[in-house]
Write an enzyme that holds these catalytic residues in place. Structure first.
Site, PDB file in Angstrom:
ATOM      1  N   ASP A 154      56.724   5.557  17.188  1.00 46.09           N
ATOM      2  CA  ASP A 154      55.839   6.388  17.904  1.00 46.09           C
ATOM      3  C   ASP A 154      54.775   6.059  17.206  1.00 46.09           C
ATOM      4  O   ASP A 154      54.315   6.829  16.088  1.00 46.09           O
ATOM      5  CB  ASP A 154      55.970   7.840  17.921  1.00 46.09           C
ATOM      6  CG  ASP A 154      55.233   8.507  19.052  1.00 46.09           C
ATOM      7  OD1 ASP A 154      54.347   8.005  19.483  1.00 46.09           O
ATOM      8  OD2 ASP A 154      55.464   9.848  19.128  1.00 46.09           O
ATOM      9  N   VAL A 155      53.717   4.858  17.669  1.00 47.43           N
ATOM     10  CA  VAL A 155      52.575   4.616  16.810  1.00 47.43           C
ATOM     11  C   VAL A 155      51.474   4.809  17.669  1.00 47.43           C
ATOM     12  O   VAL A 155      50.204   4.771  17.397  1.00 47.43           O
ATOM     13  CB  VAL A 155      52.549   3.244  16.444  1.00 47.43           C
ATOM     14  CG1 VAL A 155      53.605   3.036  15.078  1.00 47.43           C
ATOM     15  CG2 VAL A 155      52.796   2.246  17.556  1.00 47.43           C
ATOM     16  N   LYS A 156      51.748   4.812  18.954  1.00 38.88           N
ATOM     17  CA  LYS A 156      50.516   5.029  19.935  1.00 38.88           C
ATOM     18  C   LYS A 156      49.343   4.066  19.625  1.00 38.88           C
ATOM     19  O   LYS A 156      48.062   4.602  20.025  1.00 38.88           O
ATOM     20  CB  LYS A 156      50.229   6.432  19.934  1.00 38.88           C
ATOM     21  CG  LYS A 156      51.171   7.727  20.653  1.00 38.88           C
ATOM     22  CD  LYS A 156      50.691   9.067  20.427  1.00 38.88           C
ATOM     23  CE  LYS A 156      51.609  10.024  21.008  1.00 38.88           C
ATOM     24  NZ  LYS A 156      52.751  10.167  20.009  1.00 38.88           N
ATOM     25  N   ARG A 157      49.605   3.023  19.539  1.00 38.96           N
ATOM     26  CA  ARG A 157      48.522   1.930  19.345  1.00 38.96           C
ATOM     27  C   ARG A 157      47.876   1.490  20.724  1.00 38.96           C
ATOM     28  O   ARG A 157      48.519   1.364  21.722  1.00 38.96           O
ATOM     29  CB  ARG A 157      49.016   0.788  18.548  1.00 38.96           C
ATOM     30  CG  ARG A 157      49.544   0.896  17.229  1.00 38.96           C
ATOM     31  CD  ARG A 157      48.425   1.901  16.154  1.00 38.96           C
ATOM     32  NE  ARG A 157      48.760   1.535  14.948  1.00 38.96           N
ATOM     33  CZ  ARG A 157      49.082   2.704  14.189  1.00 38.96           C
ATOM     34  NH1 ARG A 157      48.920   3.952  14.567  1.00 38.96           N
ATOM     35  NH2 ARG A 157      49.469   2.802  13.001  1.00 38.96           N
ATOM     36  N   THR A 186      55.480   3.132  21.237  1.00 36.76           N
ATOM     37  CA  THR A 186      54.447   3.668  21.974  1.00 36.76           C
ATOM     38  C   THR A 186      53.026   3.048  21.984  1.00 36.76           C
ATOM     39  O   THR A 186      52.729   2.747  21.036  1.00 36.76           O
ATOM     40  CB  THR A 186      54.471   5.175  21.934  1.00 36.76           C
ATOM     41  OG1 THR A 186      53.832   5.383  20.362  1.00 36.76           O
ATOM     42  CG2 THR A 186      55.841   5.710  22.100  1.00 36.76           C
TER      43      THR A 186
END
Length: 265
Positions: free
Chosen positions: A87-90, A117
């Site tokens: 879960d890094v949401k880059r 993510t």
């Protein structure tokens, strides 16, 4: 992923080394505490859950030693047979997004996960190279569409000139990518289990749905069915803090995983 879900059930177990959880486990808020918390959790959770979701930010907060712990978590999860959704949401453009892609999706680096993510809010097209790399490497991406935090509605439910919401537009673009896939495409979306039923049309998605908001944020199995349909095909209910608060006792944590798995089944 479908194979792991058949084997273990659909739970996505989060590893979020939140300072409050470290305190609840009687651990210091330092790298040693982080390591004991994260490795104790992954050794239980990765033996039970189909997907393990480490929240990168809580490891990054400790600098390079924290990243080293995250690398250990990814390794331990794989050794136990779980898939790793990092879960890094880059989300960025050009060479910057290329660097993120190299770090998390390309090759066999220490941080390369089975899936990550990504945020599409610099334009969905900014994710094209990451999606192509993931598919070439046999990995997946989960794109933020309609998240569970209340403040997201202002942006994600905003109407576009074509009358669709921003979130629906993201879902539709993912569906187009997955159109030629088999039973389940390798590009998914994040849709909170707490959103209003009927808010999104997910019928053509043909990809996984990461559903945060299950457990601690109040969503139940009934809510999952109301939002995503009775079959819950491809839905990964995510539980992090609600699950982790059952530690540090290994038996209690293991029982918690099995209890949540049973409720979803």
């Amino acid at each position: 992923m479908a194979e792991k879900i058949r084997e273990r059930g659909p739970l996505c177990a989060g590893i979020d080394p939140h300072p409050g959880l470290l305190a609840d486990w009687g651990l210091e808020q330092n790298v040693s505490g982080l390591e004991e918390f994260a490795l104790s959790a992954v050794r239980i959770l990765a033996a039970e859950a189909a997907v393990i979701k480490p929240q990168s930010a809580f490891f990054e907060a400790y600098g390079a030693p924290g990243i080293a712990v995250l690398e250990q978590v990814i390794t331990e999860a794989r050794l136990a047979g779980a898939l790793v959704l990092l879960d890094v949401k880059r989300g960025d453009i050009g060479s910057t997004m290329g660097a993120y892609t190299s770090a998390y999706l390309d090759g066999h680096g220490a941080l390369a996960a089975d899936a990550v993510t990504l945020s599409p809010y610099l334009g969905f097209g900014s994710l094209t190279a990451a999606i192509e790399t993931a598919r070439a490497q046999g990995r997946g991406v989960i794109v933020l569409a309609r998240t569970s935090n209340p403040e997201a509605a202002e942006l994600q439910n905003a109407l576009l000139p074509n009358g669709k919401t921003v979130a629906q537009s993201i879902v539709d673009q993912v569906a187009a990518i997955n159109a030629d896939a088999g039973t389940l495409g390798d590009v998914g979306v994040v849709v909170g289990a707490t959103v209003a039923p009927g808010e999104l049309d997910l019928g053509a998605l043909n990809g996984p749905i990461l559903a945060p908001g299950f457990g601690a944020q109040g969503a139940t199995v009934s809510d999952l069915r109301a939002v995503f349909g009775h079959e819950l095909r491809g839905v990964l209910p995510a539980s992090s803090r609600d699950l982790l608060r059952r530690g540090p006792d290994p038996a209690a944590l293991r029982a918690g995983v099995r209890e949540i798995q049973a409720s979803i089944r």
